[in-house]
Scaffold this motif. Structure first.
Motif, short mmCIF file in Angstrom:
data_model
loop_
_atom_site.label_atom_id
_atom_site.label_comp_id
_atom_site.label_asym_id
_atom_site.label_seq_id
_atom_site.Cartn_x
_atom_site.Cartn_y
_atom_site.Cartn_z
N ARG A 150 -24.14 -26.43 -27.43
CA ARG A 150 -24.35 -25.01 -27.72
C ARG A 150 -25.62 -24.81 -28.53
O ARG A 150 -26.42 -23.91 -28.24
CB ARG A 150 -23.14 -24.44 -28.47
CG ARG A 150 -23.22 -22.93 -28.68
CD ARG A 150 -21.99 -22.38 -29.39
NE ARG A 150 -21.70 -23.03 -30.65
CZ ARG A 150 -22.32 -22.75 -31.80
NH1 ARG A 150 -23.28 -21.86 -31.83
NH2 ARG A 150 -21.98 -23.37 -32.90
N ILE A 151 -25.85 -25.66 -29.51
CA ILE A 151 -27.05 -25.55 -30.34
C ILE A 151 -28.30 -25.81 -29.51
O ILE A 151 -29.28 -25.06 -29.59
CB ILE A 151 -26.96 -26.52 -31.54
CG1 ILE A 151 -25.85 -26.07 -32.49
CG2 ILE A 151 -28.30 -26.62 -32.27
CD1 ILE A 151 -25.49 -27.08 -33.56
N ILE A 152 -28.27 -26.85 -28.69
CA ILE A 152 -29.43 -27.17 -27.84
C ILE A 152 -29.70 -26.01 -26.87
O ILE A 152 -30.84 -25.62 -26.66
CB ILE A 152 -29.21 -28.50 -27.08
CG1 ILE A 152 -29.25 -29.65 -28.08
CG2 ILE A 152 -30.25 -28.68 -25.97
CD1 ILE A 152 -28.85 -31.00 -27.50
N GLY A 153 -28.64 -25.45 -26.31
CA GLY A 153 -28.79 -24.30 -25.40
C GLY A 153 -29.43 -23.12 -26.10
O GLY A 153 -30.31 -22.44 -25.53
N SER A 154 -29.02 -22.86 -27.33
CA SER A 154 -29.60 -21.75 -28.10
C SER A 154 -31.08 -21.99 -28.37
O SER A 154 -31.90 -21.07 -28.28
CB SER A 154 -28.87 -21.57 -29.43
OG SER A 154 -27.56 -21.19 -29.21
N ILE A 159 -36.81 -20.86 -27.10
CA ILE A 159 -38.13 -21.35 -26.70
C ILE A 159 -38.59 -20.66 -25.42
O ILE A 159 -39.74 -20.25 -25.29
CB ILE A 159 -38.13 -22.88 -26.54
CG1 ILE A 159 -37.97 -23.55 -27.92
CG2 ILE A 159 -39.40 -23.37 -25.84
CD1 ILE A 159 -37.73 -25.04 -27.86
N GLU A 160 -37.69 -20.51 -24.47
CA GLU A 160 -38.03 -19.86 -23.21
C GLU A 160 -38.36 -18.39 -23.38
O GLU A 160 -39.10 -17.81 -22.61
CB GLU A 160 -36.88 -20.03 -22.21
CG GLU A 160 -36.74 -21.47 -21.72
CD GLU A 160 -35.44 -21.72 -20.96
OE1 GLU A 160 -34.60 -20.80 -20.81
OE2 GLU A 160 -35.26 -22.88 -20.52
#
Length: 162
Positions: A150-154, A159-160
């Motif tokens: 979840r943290i990496i996805g956020s 960034i995107e």
């Protein structure tokens, strides 16, 4: 098949003789009958009723963890997370600055966080170990849920959006 206990006290330069002695006392009372192995770290107490080694290399540690059903540990974050990630039943006991087991009592907070999530049986003192052993044998703990994805996805989403 009988359960196996792994006692791990970490590798920081602090003893935790009180916990090792408390485990021995439970063997003397007949409360514990399972085979146990302890990684005792810098403790000076030498267990009587179970095998031990001061320090284990990574492979030895992983083998002992894998064999265990129950892990009795200090309140270190790494020790607790490592055990719950592997689905072990964990009894975590806070080290106390009062007895020279750590520099402060921060392990109380760590243990309370894991206990509130129903991941471990957390103790503020070794005096509760006998009751904890009975509790852990019958209590159903929640599975550890990592929030890393979840943290990496956020972070990726942020960034995107730049």
């Amino acid at each position: 098949m009988s359960e196996r206990i792994f006692i791990t006290l970490g590798s920081q330069k602090f003893q935790f003789d009180r916990l090792l002695k408390a485990v021995d006392e439970l063997y003397e009372k007949g409360i514990l009958k399972e085979q146990a192995f302890a990684q005792t770290g810098y403790s000076t107490y030498q267990p009587v009723h179970y095998e031990y080694k001061n320090f284990l290399n990574r492979d030895e540690f992983e083998k002992e963890m894998e064999k265990a059903d129950i892990v009795i540990t200090h309140g270190g974050t790494g020790a607790i997370i490592g055990a719950v990630k592997k689905g072990k039943k964990v009894i975590a006991v806070a080290r106390s600055a009062q007895y020279g087991e750590h520099v402060d009592n921060h392990q109380l907070q760590i243990i309370n966080q894991f206990k509130e999530q129903n991941l471990i049986c957390g103790l503020t003192d070794v005096k509760g170990l006998e009751n904890a052993v009975g509790y852990i044998r019958t209590h159903d703990f929640d599975d550890y849920q990592s929030n890393t994805d979840r943290i990496i996805g956020s972070i990726k989403q942020y960034i995107e959006s730049l």
